[in-house]
Design a protein around this motif. Sequence first.
Motif, short mmCIF file in Angstrom:
data_model
loop_
_atom_site.label_atom_id
_atom_site.label_comp_id
_atom_site.label_asym_id
_atom_site.label_seq_id
_atom_site.Cartn_x
_atom_site.Cartn_y
_atom_site.Cartn_z
N LEU A 6 0.82 -1.21 0.00
CA LEU A 6 0.00 0.00 0.00
C LEU A 6 0.86 1.26 0.00
O LEU A 6 0.48 2.31 0.47
CB LEU A 6 -0.96 0.02 1.21
N ASP A 7 2.07 1.14 -0.56
CA ASP A 7 3.01 2.27 -0.59
C ASP A 7 3.36 2.78 0.80
O ASP A 7 3.77 3.91 0.96
CB ASP A 7 2.47 3.42 -1.43
N LEU A 8 3.16 1.94 1.80
CA LEU A 8 3.40 2.38 3.17
C LEU A 8 4.48 1.55 3.85
O LEU A 8 4.81 1.79 5.00
CB LEU A 8 2.10 2.27 4.00
N GLY A 9 5.00 0.56 3.15
CA GLY A 9 6.03 -0.28 3.73
C GLY A 9 5.51 -1.23 4.79
O GLY A 9 6.28 -1.79 5.55
N VAL A 10 4.21 -1.43 4.86
CA VAL A 10 3.63 -2.30 5.88
C VAL A 10 2.96 -3.49 5.20
O VAL A 10 2.00 -3.32 4.46
CB VAL A 10 2.59 -1.54 6.73
N PRO A 11 3.43 -4.72 5.40
CA PRO A 11 2.79 -5.88 4.77
C PRO A 11 1.37 -6.06 5.30
O PRO A 11 1.09 -5.80 6.46
CB PRO A 11 3.68 -7.05 5.19
N VAL A 12 0.48 -6.51 4.46
CA VAL A 12 -0.88 -6.80 4.89
C VAL A 12 -1.30 -8.16 4.37
O VAL A 12 -0.80 -8.65 3.37
CB VAL A 12 -1.89 -5.73 4.41
N HIS A 13 -2.22 -8.77 5.06
CA HIS A 13 -2.80 -10.05 4.69
C HIS A 13 -3.73 -9.84 3.51
O HIS A 13 -4.34 -8.78 3.38
CB HIS A 13 -3.58 -10.57 5.90
N TRP A 80 -8.55 0.00 20.03
CA TRP A 80 -7.90 -1.31 19.99
C TRP A 80 -6.46 -1.25 19.45
O TRP A 80 -5.62 -2.06 19.85
CB TRP A 80 -8.73 -2.25 19.11
N LEU A 81 -6.18 -0.30 18.59
CA LEU A 81 -4.90 -0.31 17.86
C LEU A 81 -3.69 -0.36 18.77
O LEU A 81 -2.75 -1.13 18.54
CB LEU A 81 -4.82 0.91 16.94
N GLY A 82 -3.66 0.49 19.79
CA GLY A 82 -2.51 0.52 20.69
C GLY A 82 -1.21 0.69 19.93
O GLY A 82 -1.09 1.57 19.07
N ASP A 83 -0.23 -0.15 20.22
CA ASP A 83 1.07 -0.04 19.55
C ASP A 83 1.21 -1.03 18.41
O ASP A 83 2.33 -1.34 17.98
CB ASP A 83 2.21 -0.23 20.56
N ARG A 84 0.10 -1.50 17.86
CA ARG A 84 0.15 -2.42 16.72
C ARG A 84 0.42 -1.62 15.44
O ARG A 84 -0.47 -1.37 14.64
CB ARG A 84 -1.16 -3.21 16.61
N ARG A 85 1.66 -1.26 15.23
CA ARG A 85 2.02 -0.39 14.12
C ARG A 85 2.01 -1.11 12.78
O ARG A 85 2.15 -0.48 11.72
CB ARG A 85 3.40 0.22 14.35
N ASP A 86 1.85 -2.43 12.80
CA ASP A 86 1.84 -3.18 11.54
C ASP A 86 0.43 -3.32 10.96
O ASP A 86 0.25 -3.98 9.93
CB ASP A 86 2.46 -4.57 11.73
N ASP A 131 -2.41 9.77 13.07
CA ASP A 131 -1.47 9.30 12.05
C ASP A 131 -1.61 7.82 11.74
O ASP A 131 -0.84 7.27 10.95
CB ASP A 131 -0.03 9.63 12.45
N ARG A 132 -2.60 7.14 12.33
CA ARG A 132 -2.84 5.73 12.00
C ARG A 132 -3.68 5.58 10.73
O ARG A 132 -3.86 4.47 10.24
CB ARG A 132 -3.52 5.01 13.17
N LEU A 133 -4.20 6.69 10.21
CA LEU A 133 -4.98 6.63 8.98
C LEU A 133 -4.03 6.46 7.79
O LEU A 133 -3.22 7.33 7.50
CB LEU A 133 -5.80 7.91 8.81
N ASP A 134 -4.15 5.33 7.10
CA ASP A 134 -3.29 5.04 5.96
C ASP A 134 -3.99 5.26 4.62
O ASP A 134 -3.36 5.68 3.65
CB ASP A 134 -2.82 3.58 6.03
N LEU A 135 -5.28 4.96 4.57
CA LEU A 135 -6.05 5.03 3.33
C LEU A 135 -7.38 5.71 3.63
O LEU A 135 -8.08 5.33 4.57
CB LEU A 135 -6.29 3.61 2.79
N TYR A 136 -7.73 6.72 2.82
CA TYR A 136 -9.02 7.41 2.99
C TYR A 136 -9.74 7.37 1.66
O TYR A 136 -9.23 7.85 0.64
CB TYR A 136 -8.79 8.86 3.44
#
Length: 297
Positions: A6-13, A80-86, A131-136
Amino acid sequence: MAFDRLDLGVPVHRIGLGLAAVGRPGYINLGRGRDLPEDRSVEALRARSHELLDAAYAAGVRYVDVARSYGLAEEFLAGWLGDRRDVVVGSKWGYTYTAGWRIDAPVHEAKDHSVATFDRQLAETWELLGDRLDLYQIHSVTPDSTALTDRALHRRLADLAARGVTVGLSTSGPRQADAIRAALRVEVGGEPLFRTVQATWNPLEPSAGPALAEAHADGRTVIVKESLANGRLAGTDAAVIAAALGQPWAGVVLSGAATTAQLAANLRALDVRDPGPLPEAETPEVYWRHRAGLAWS
């Protein structure tokens, strides 16, 4: 652009979790009386949302889909997010939740794609997700939506993209393909504005497929929603979601599970190699007319 980063460097399922079914007490999915507790208070649905998020995260899911109109879904997710930065977070604007936490409300959401609504709802989303918003994404774009032609809105969205948030849109209705192709032509400063497309695709309503293939070929990321047709295809979860995952243009397929058992059934799609025979397609007009007639419950 591949959605796996997602151009964010974060792998997703490849399967994401959508909170439309548990962020508010009423929705149009079939079987909600069976799937949700009798107590649909804010705290009860917060607990159900967190239970699903915990189970999804433990299973490797890393993309979560919410929207301003999904009741308190953004708030539930933020808590829920907390420190789940992935975890990659996508939200949507353009519908306002109007039901006041009532299942029997005469109107549950109001659509408006104006600049004023974007400004208001983006501020509300920032307040919850920061700053946890990645896609809008623009919520539920149809070919006649002003979101496809409003240059002032396009500039606002381009400014958001310049801040590092990916900009996309979701589509709905029998002319999804027309909306997708129109969105692919929208540019700001010579650059494509919409980097992702979220569309309804399932065996009953596959008509957006060719346009989604065009979007994928043009470097856009495709997110599949409503693969189980709002519960009409429940019981065939693994096969139907596997069919969606098997489309060469599909990046992520959303699970709209309301229970952990449903989530587990959805995730079994990852192990299906041959989905077998699927239900026959309806015409888009028949499919969307049926969807429009589903009761909020």
